[in-house]
Design a protein around this motif. Structure first.
Motif, PDB file in Angstrom:
ATOM      1  N   ALA A 191     -46.391   8.551 -55.489  1.00  0.00           N
ATOM      2  CA  ALA A 191     -46.063   9.874 -54.957  1.00  0.00           C
ATOM      3  C   ALA A 191     -46.215   9.918 -53.444  1.00  0.00           C
ATOM      4  O   ALA A 191     -47.007   9.197 -52.858  1.00  0.00           O
ATOM      5  N   SER A 192     -45.443  10.780 -52.842  1.00  0.00           N
ATOM      6  CA  SER A 192     -45.568  11.041 -51.420  1.00  0.00           C
ATOM      7  C   SER A 192     -46.435  12.280 -51.236  1.00  0.00           C
ATOM      8  O   SER A 192     -46.234  13.289 -51.903  1.00  0.00           O
ATOM      9  N   PHE A 193     -47.392  12.195 -50.360  1.00  0.00           N
ATOM     10  CA  PHE A 193     -48.268  13.316 -50.090  1.00  0.00           C
ATOM     11  C   PHE A 193     -47.938  13.932 -48.737  1.00  0.00           C
ATOM     12  O   PHE A 193     -48.716  14.697 -48.188  1.00  0.00           O
ATOM     13  N   GLY A 194     -46.778  13.588 -48.212  1.00  0.00           N
ATOM     14  CA  GLY A 194     -46.347  14.085 -46.913  1.00  0.00           C
ATOM     15  C   GLY A 194     -45.975  15.556 -46.942  1.00  0.00           C
ATOM     16  O   GLY A 194     -45.772  16.151 -47.997  1.00  0.00           O
ATOM     17  N   ILE A 195     -45.901  16.121 -45.760  1.00  0.00           N
ATOM     18  CA  ILE A 195     -45.515  17.522 -45.625  1.00  0.00           C
ATOM     19  C   ILE A 195     -44.216  17.658 -44.833  1.00  0.00           C
ATOM     20  O   ILE A 195     -43.839  18.755 -44.449  1.00  0.00           O
ATOM     21  N   ALA A 196     -43.514  16.558 -44.623  1.00  0.00           N
ATOM     22  CA  ALA A 196     -42.281  16.574 -43.835  1.00  0.00           C
ATOM     23  C   ALA A 196     -41.222  17.491 -44.439  1.00  0.00           C
ATOM     24  O   ALA A 196     -40.359  17.996 -43.722  1.00  0.00           O
ATOM     25  N   HIS A 197     -41.313  17.751 -45.731  1.00  0.00           N
ATOM     26  CA  HIS A 197     -40.321  18.621 -46.374  1.00  0.00           C
ATOM     27  C   HIS A 197     -40.406  20.061 -45.863  1.00  0.00           C
ATOM     28  O   HIS A 197     -39.482  20.837 -46.039  1.00  0.00           O
ATOM     29  N   PHE A 198     -41.512  20.420 -45.194  1.00  0.00           N
ATOM     30  CA  PHE A 198     -41.621  21.749 -44.592  1.00  0.00           C
ATOM     31  C   PHE A 198     -40.758  21.876 -43.333  1.00  0.00           C
ATOM     32  O   PHE A 198     -40.487  22.980 -42.873  1.00  0.00           O
ATOM     33  N   ASP A 199     -40.341  20.744 -42.767  1.00  0.00           N
ATOM     34  CA  ASP A 199     -39.550  20.724 -41.536  1.00  0.00           C
ATOM     35  C   ASP A 199     -38.106  21.111 -41.849  1.00  0.00           C
ATOM     36  O   ASP A 199     -37.227  20.266 -41.983  1.00  0.00           O
ATOM     37  N   SER A 200     -37.873  22.406 -41.974  1.00  0.00           N
ATOM     38  CA  SER A 200     -36.561  22.892 -42.425  1.00  0.00           C
ATOM     39  C   SER A 200     -35.428  22.623 -41.435  1.00  0.00           C
ATOM     40  O   SER A 200     -34.285  22.448 -41.834  1.00  0.00           O
ATOM     41  N   ASN A 201     -35.723  22.564 -40.138  1.00  0.00           N
ATOM     42  CA  ASN A 201     -34.649  22.294 -39.173  1.00  0.00           C
ATOM     43  C   ASN A 201     -34.539  20.807 -38.825  1.00  0.00           C
ATOM     44  O   ASN A 201     -33.729  20.416 -38.003  1.00  0.00           O
ATOM     45  N   ASP A 246     -36.284  18.673 -37.113  1.00  0.00           N
ATOM     46  CA  ASP A 246     -36.490  18.213 -35.736  1.00  0.00           C
ATOM     47  C   ASP A 246     -37.687  17.280 -35.595  1.00  0.00           C
ATOM     48  O   ASP A 246     -38.013  16.827 -34.509  1.00  0.00           O
ATOM     49  N   GLY A 247     -38.358  16.969 -36.712  1.00  0.00           N
ATOM     50  CA  GLY A 247     -39.486  16.046 -36.689  1.00  0.00           C
ATOM     51  C   GLY A 247     -40.839  16.719 -36.551  1.00  0.00           C
ATOM     52  O   GLY A 247     -41.864  16.083 -36.755  1.00  0.00           O
ATOM     53  N   SER A 248     -40.864  17.986 -36.216  1.00  0.00           N
ATOM     54  CA  SER A 248     -42.111  18.742 -36.084  1.00  0.00           C
ATOM     55  C   SER A 248     -42.063  19.946 -37.014  1.00  0.00           C
ATOM     56  O   SER A 248     -40.987  20.456 -37.326  1.00  0.00           O
ATOM     57  N   ILE A 249     -43.238  20.399 -37.423  1.00  0.00           N
ATOM     58  CA  ILE A 249     -43.323  21.549 -38.317  1.00  0.00           C
ATOM     59  C   ILE A 249     -43.945  22.708 -37.554  1.00  0.00           C
ATOM     60  O   ILE A 249     -45.086  22.629 -37.103  1.00  0.00           O
ATOM     61  N   SER A 250     -43.178  23.769 -37.415  1.00  0.00           N
ATOM     62  CA  SER A 250     -43.675  24.964 -36.737  1.00  0.00           C
ATOM     63  C   SER A 250     -44.529  25.777 -37.713  1.00  0.00           C
ATOM     64  O   SER A 250     -44.504  25.546 -38.923  1.00  0.00           O
ATOM     65  N   LEU A 251     -45.256  26.735 -37.177  1.00  0.00           N
ATOM     66  CA  LEU A 251     -46.047  27.626 -38.023  1.00  0.00           C
ATOM     67  C   LEU A 251     -45.143  28.316 -39.036  1.00  0.00           C
ATOM     68  O   LEU A 251     -45.475  28.396 -40.227  1.00  0.00           O
ATOM     69  N   HIS A 288     -55.977  24.729 -38.035  1.00  0.00           N
ATOM     70  CA  HIS A 288     -56.929  23.621 -38.164  1.00  0.00           C
ATOM     71  C   HIS A 288     -56.242  22.269 -38.223  1.00  0.00           C
ATOM     72  O   HIS A 288     -56.775  21.288 -37.695  1.00  0.00           O
ATOM     73  N   ILE A 289     -55.091  22.196 -38.844  1.00  0.00           N
ATOM     74  CA  ILE A 289     -54.430  20.895 -38.950  1.00  0.00           C
ATOM     75  C   ILE A 289     -53.580  20.567 -37.729  1.00  0.00           C
ATOM     76  O   ILE A 289     -53.172  19.425 -37.560  1.00  0.00           O
ATOM     77  N   ASP A 290     -53.354  21.549 -36.870  1.00  0.00           N
ATOM     78  CA  ASP A 290     -52.667  21.313 -35.592  1.00  0.00           C
ATOM     79  C   ASP A 290     -53.719  20.763 -34.617  1.00  0.00           C
ATOM     80  O   ASP A 290     -54.249  21.471 -33.779  1.00  0.00           O
ATOM     81  N   ALA A 291     -54.023  19.477 -34.763  1.00  0.00           N
ATOM     82  CA  ALA A 291     -55.146  18.852 -34.069  1.00  0.00           C
ATOM     83  C   ALA A 291     -55.093  18.986 -32.550  1.00  0.00           C
ATOM     84  O   ALA A 291     -56.120  19.126 -31.898  1.00  0.00           O
ATOM     85  N   ASN A 292     -53.893  18.968 -31.964  1.00  0.00           N
ATOM     86  CA  ASN A 292     -53.803  19.071 -30.510  1.00  0.00           C
ATOM     87  C   ASN A 292     -53.508  20.501 -30.045  1.00  0.00           C
ATOM     88  O   ASN A 292     -53.289  20.739 -28.866  1.00  0.00           O
ATOM     89  N   SER A 293     -53.487  21.436 -30.982  1.00  0.00           N
ATOM     90  CA  SER A 293     -53.314  22.876 -30.699  1.00  0.00           C
ATOM     91  C   SER A 293     -52.070  23.196 -29.870  1.00  0.00           C
ATOM     92  O   SER A 293     -52.090  24.116 -29.056  1.00  0.00           O
ATOM     93  N   ASP A 294     -50.982  22.459 -30.118  1.00  0.00           N
ATOM     94  CA  ASP A 294     -49.758  22.727 -29.357  1.00  0.00           C
ATOM     95  C   ASP A 294     -48.781  23.629 -30.104  1.00  0.00           C
ATOM     96  O   ASP A 294     -47.681  23.896 -29.630  1.00  0.00           O
ATOM     97  N   GLY A 295     -49.167  24.103 -31.290  1.00  0.00           N
ATOM     98  CA  GLY A 295     -48.308  24.999 -32.050  1.00  0.00           C
ATOM     99  C   GLY A 295     -47.263  24.302 -32.893  1.00  0.00           C
ATOM    100  O   GLY A 295     -46.409  24.954 -33.478  1.00  0.00           O
ATOM    101  N   MET A 296     -47.321  22.985 -32.969  1.00  0.00           N
ATOM    102  CA  MET A 296     -46.386  22.204 -33.783  1.00  0.00           C
ATOM    103  C   MET A 296     -47.166  21.085 -34.480  1.00  0.00           C
ATOM    104  O   MET A 296     -48.108  20.539 -33.909  1.00  0.00           O
ATOM    105  N   LEU A 297     -46.759  20.753 -35.686  1.00  0.00           N
ATOM    106  CA  LEU A 297     -47.329  19.598 -36.372  1.00  0.00           C
ATOM    107  C   LEU A 297     -46.389  18.428 -36.133  1.00  0.00           C
ATOM    108  O   LEU A 297     -45.306  18.352 -36.714  1.00  0.00           O
ATOM    109  N   ASP A 298     -46.806  17.528 -35.238  1.00  0.00           N
ATOM    110  CA  ASP A 298     -45.960  16.381 -34.912  1.00  0.00           C
ATOM    111  C   ASP A 298     -46.141  15.283 -35.969  1.00  0.00           C
ATOM    112  O   ASP A 298     -46.900  15.434 -36.924  1.00  0.00           O
TER     113      ASP A 298
END
Length: 108
Positions: free
Chosen positions: A39-49, A51-56, A73-83
């Motif tokens: 199984a894949s435990f990734g969250i990339a499927h949340f990236d609807s557009n 672009d490689g990053s997941i917005s809030l 909490h999971i946005d480790a660098n606090s830039d507003g995107m999950l890279d």
């Protein structure tokens, strides 16, 4: 230190969610884990557009259990995107939770 805090928070919050989900679907005994060896435990499927990053907004829209607090909490660098790096860290945490749950249930 932030990665450790991130890991602990994510483990706690997702463990509760994962166990709750497992109990609702009859997987508390680990039987469903057998089907998840690849199984894949990734969250990339949340990236609807795609672009490689997941917005809030993408994160919140992706699953009704997702919260803004968890995202922060999971946005480790606090830039507003999950890279990609943050997504890989989350994937590793989810896989670890799965492996721990599976091991616990297989040892009973």
């Amino acid at each position: 230190m932030k990665k450790i805090s991130l890991l602990l928070f994510t483990l706690l919050s997702t463990s509760l969610s994962t166990l709750s989900h497992a109990n609702q679907h009859g997987a508390a005994n680990g039987s469903k884990c057998e089907d998840m060896s690849n199984a894949s435990f990734g969250i990339a499927h949340f990236d609807s557009n795609k672009d490689g990053s997941i917005s809030l907004q993408e994160y919140l829209s992706g699953d009704s259990a997702n919260t803004e607090k968890t995202y922060q909490h999971i946005d480790a660098n606090s830039d507003g995107m999950l890279d990609k790096e943050e997504q890989q860290e989350i994937e590793a945490v989810y896989k670890s939770i799965h492996d721990q749950h599976k091991a616990k249930n297989n040892s009973i």
